[in-house]
Design a protein around this motif. Sequence first.
Motif, PDB file in Angstrom:
ATOM      1  N   GLN A  88       0.828  -1.214   0.000  1.00 33.10           N
ATOM      2  CA  GLN A  88       0.000   0.000   0.000  1.00 33.10           C
ATOM      3  C   GLN A  88       0.859   1.259   0.000  1.00 33.10           C
ATOM      4  OE1 GLN A  88      -2.551  -0.633   3.383  1.00 33.10           O
ATOM      5  NE2 GLN A  88      -4.030  -1.831   2.208  1.00 33.10           N
ATOM      6  N   LYS A  89       1.965   1.237   0.737  1.00 29.97           N
ATOM      7  CA  LYS A  89       2.868   2.391   0.757  1.00 29.97           C
ATOM      8  C   LYS A  89       3.526   2.593  -0.606  1.00 29.97           C
ATOM      9  CE  LYS A  89       3.901   2.427   5.686  1.00 29.97           C
ATOM     10  NZ  LYS A  89       4.929   2.201   6.717  1.00 29.97           N
ATOM     11  N   VAL A  90       3.870   1.488  -1.274  1.00 28.13           N
ATOM     12  CA  VAL A  90       4.440   1.568  -2.620  1.00 28.13           C
ATOM     13  C   VAL A  90       3.416   2.170  -3.573  1.00 28.13           C
ATOM     14  CG1 VAL A  90       5.200   0.204  -4.617  1.00 28.13           C
ATOM     15  CG2 VAL A  90       6.123  -0.292  -2.347  1.00 28.13           C
ATOM     16  N   GLN A  91       2.176   1.694  -3.512  1.00 31.01           N
ATOM     17  CA  GLN A  91       1.125   2.241  -4.377  1.00 31.01           C
ATOM     18  C   GLN A  91       0.976   3.747  -4.176  1.00 31.01           C
ATOM     19  OE1 GLN A  91      -2.179  -0.345  -3.238  1.00 31.01           O
ATOM     20  NE2 GLN A  91      -2.287  -1.075  -5.359  1.00 31.01           N
ATOM     21  N   SER A  92       0.882   4.177  -2.947  1.00 32.33           N
ATOM     22  CA  SER A  92       0.702   5.606  -2.645  1.00 32.33           C
ATOM     23  C   SER A  92       1.881   6.436  -3.109  1.00 32.33           C
ATOM     24  CB  SER A  92       0.505   5.810  -1.138  1.00 32.33           C
ATOM     25  OG  SER A  92      -0.674   5.207  -0.708  1.00 32.33           O
ATOM     26  N   SER A  93       3.086   5.954  -2.844  1.00 32.38           N
ATOM     27  CA  SER A  93       4.299   6.686  -3.202  1.00 32.38           C
ATOM     28  C   SER A  93       4.452   6.831  -4.711  1.00 32.38           C
ATOM     29  CB  SER A  93       5.517   5.974  -2.606  1.00 32.38           C
ATOM     30  OG  SER A  93       6.701   6.618  -2.969  1.00 32.38           O
ATOM     31  N   VAL A  94       4.272   5.737  -5.426  1.00 33.51           N
ATOM     32  CA  VAL A  94       4.422   5.750  -6.884  1.00 33.51           C
ATOM     33  C   VAL A  94       3.312   6.586  -7.523  1.00 33.51           C
ATOM     34  CG1 VAL A  94       4.369   4.305  -8.965  1.00 33.51           C
ATOM     35  CG2 VAL A  94       5.705   3.587  -6.974  1.00 33.51           C
ATOM     36  N   PHE A  95       2.094   6.433  -7.036  1.00 28.81           N
ATOM     37  CA  PHE A  95       0.966   7.195  -7.559  1.00 28.81           C
ATOM     38  C   PHE A  95       1.227   8.696  -7.425  1.00 28.81           C
ATOM     39  CE2 PHE A  95      -3.167   9.219  -7.407  1.00 28.81           C
ATOM     40  CZ  PHE A  95      -3.909   8.536  -8.346  1.00 28.81           C
ATOM     41  N   ALA A  96       1.608   9.134  -6.238  1.00 30.47           N
ATOM     42  CA  ALA A  96       1.855  10.559  -5.986  1.00 30.47           C
ATOM     43  C   ALA A  96       3.021  11.083  -6.820  1.00 30.47           C
ATOM     44  CB  ALA A  96       2.117  10.791  -4.503  1.00 30.47           C
ATOM     45  N   ALA A  97       4.100  10.303  -6.917  1.00 29.84           N
ATOM     46  CA  ALA A  97       5.275  10.736  -7.678  1.00 29.84           C
ATOM     47  C   ALA A  97       4.947  10.888  -9.160  1.00 29.84           C
ATOM     48  CB  ALA A  97       6.433   9.749  -7.484  1.00 29.84           C
ATOM     49  N   LEU A  98       4.234   9.921  -9.728  1.00 27.98           N
ATOM     50  CA  LEU A  98       3.912   9.979 -11.155  1.00 27.98           C
ATOM     51  C   LEU A  98       2.955  11.117 -11.481  1.00 27.98           C
ATOM     52  CD1 LEU A  98       3.617   6.209 -12.094  1.00 27.98           C
ATOM     53  CD2 LEU A  98       5.379   7.823 -12.806  1.00 27.98           C
ATOM     54  N   GLU A  99       1.902  11.270 -10.690  1.00 27.08           N
ATOM     55  CA  GLU A  99       0.968  12.368 -10.963  1.00 27.08           C
ATOM     56  C   GLU A  99       1.639  13.718 -10.772  1.00 27.08           C
ATOM     57  OE1 GLU A  99      -2.924  12.158  -9.132  1.00 27.08           O
ATOM     58  OE2 GLU A  99      -3.605  11.088 -10.910  1.00 27.08           O
ATOM     59  N   GLY A 100       2.452  13.838  -9.728  1.00 29.42           N
ATOM     60  CA  GLY A 100       3.112  15.108  -9.449  1.00 29.42           C
ATOM     61  C   GLY A 100       4.173  15.491 -10.463  1.00 29.42           C
ATOM     62  N   MET A 101       4.937  14.519 -10.939  1.00 30.78           N
ATOM     63  CA  MET A 101       6.055  14.816 -11.826  1.00 30.78           C
ATOM     64  C   MET A 101       5.674  14.817 -13.306  1.00 30.78           C
ATOM     65  SD  MET A 101       9.167  12.853  -9.881  1.00 30.78           S
ATOM     66  CE  MET A 101      10.446  13.551 -10.915  1.00 30.78           C
ATOM     67  N   THR A 102       4.670  14.029 -13.693  1.00 30.26           N
ATOM     68  CA  THR A 102       4.323  13.968 -15.116  1.00 30.26           C
ATOM     69  C   THR A 102       3.076  14.782 -15.453  1.00 30.26           C
ATOM     70  OG1 THR A 102       2.881  12.015 -14.946  1.00 30.26           O
ATOM     71  CG2 THR A 102       5.249  11.622 -15.314  1.00 30.26           C
ATOM     72  N   GLY A 103       2.193  14.943 -14.495  1.00 33.73           N
ATOM     73  CA  GLY A 103       0.925  15.619 -14.771  1.00 33.73           C
ATOM     74  C   GLY A 103      -0.097  14.717 -15.431  1.00 33.73           C
ATOM     75  N   PHE A 104       0.284  13.484 -15.726  1.00 32.25           N
ATOM     76  CA  PHE A 104      -0.638  12.528 -16.322  1.00 32.25           C
ATOM     77  C   PHE A 104      -1.513  11.899 -15.241  1.00 32.25           C
ATOM     78  CE2 PHE A 104       2.645  11.781 -19.835  1.00 32.25           C
ATOM     79  CZ  PHE A 104       1.970  12.572 -20.737  1.00 32.25           C
ATOM     80  N   GLN A 105      -2.694  11.481 -15.640  1.00 32.69           N
ATOM     81  CA  GLN A 105      -3.575  10.751 -14.737  1.00 32.69           C
ATOM     82  C   GLN A 105      -3.007   9.346 -14.549  1.00 32.69           C
ATOM     83  OE1 GLN A 105      -7.706  10.625 -15.982  1.00 32.69           O
ATOM     84  NE2 GLN A 105      -7.930   8.576 -15.139  1.00 32.69           N
ATOM     85  N   VAL A 106      -2.979   8.865 -13.313  1.00 28.77           N
ATOM     86  CA  VAL A 106      -2.537   7.505 -13.024  1.00 28.77           C
ATOM     87  C   VAL A 106      -3.790   6.684 -12.729  1.00 28.77           C
ATOM     88  CG1 VAL A 106      -1.136   6.028 -11.548  1.00 28.77           C
ATOM     89  CG2 VAL A 106      -0.335   8.334 -12.122  1.00 28.77           C
ATOM     90  N   ASN A 107      -4.072   5.724 -13.594  1.00 28.83           N
ATOM     91  CA  ASN A 107      -5.272   4.898 -13.432  1.00 28.83           C
ATOM     92  C   ASN A 107      -5.066   3.762 -12.443  1.00 28.83           C
ATOM     93  OD1 ASN A 107      -6.575   6.522 -15.259  1.00 28.83           O
ATOM     94  ND2 ASN A 107      -6.368   5.103 -16.966  1.00 28.83           N
TER      95      ASN A 107
END
Length: 119
Positions: A88-107
């Motif tokens: 769960q921590k991996v999911q949250s961390s990766v989700f936040a990093a990708l949305e924050g750095m790329t601006g793309f929606q993470v499905n």
Amino acid sequence: MADNKEYMTHQESMGTIQISEDVVASIATSACLEVEGVGGLMNANVTDYVTGKKMTAKGIRVEMDGEGIVVNLFILLRYGCAVSEVAQKVQSSVFAALEGMTGFQVNAVNVHVGGISFD
């Protein structure tokens, strides 16, 4: 841009933004490995065999799903750590990093725990 790379494309009002899948995979890798309890990422040859699909980077498969990104992470868990808590921590961390750095929606950020690390 290299012709042999896959790019994620997002249309903006001023033009197009393209980000290589390799960049997305690098962001996901960094965010994943910063989580306490992650012992590493699985080798691509093992995950290719299991999933039947080519990895974008070691232990990571990045795909476009409509307008968003889907990331599959194949991790090793450190011995003694709670599987669901670390995942769960991996999911949250990766989700936040990708949305924050790329601006793309993470499905989706799918975490596959494929082994234990004793390091």
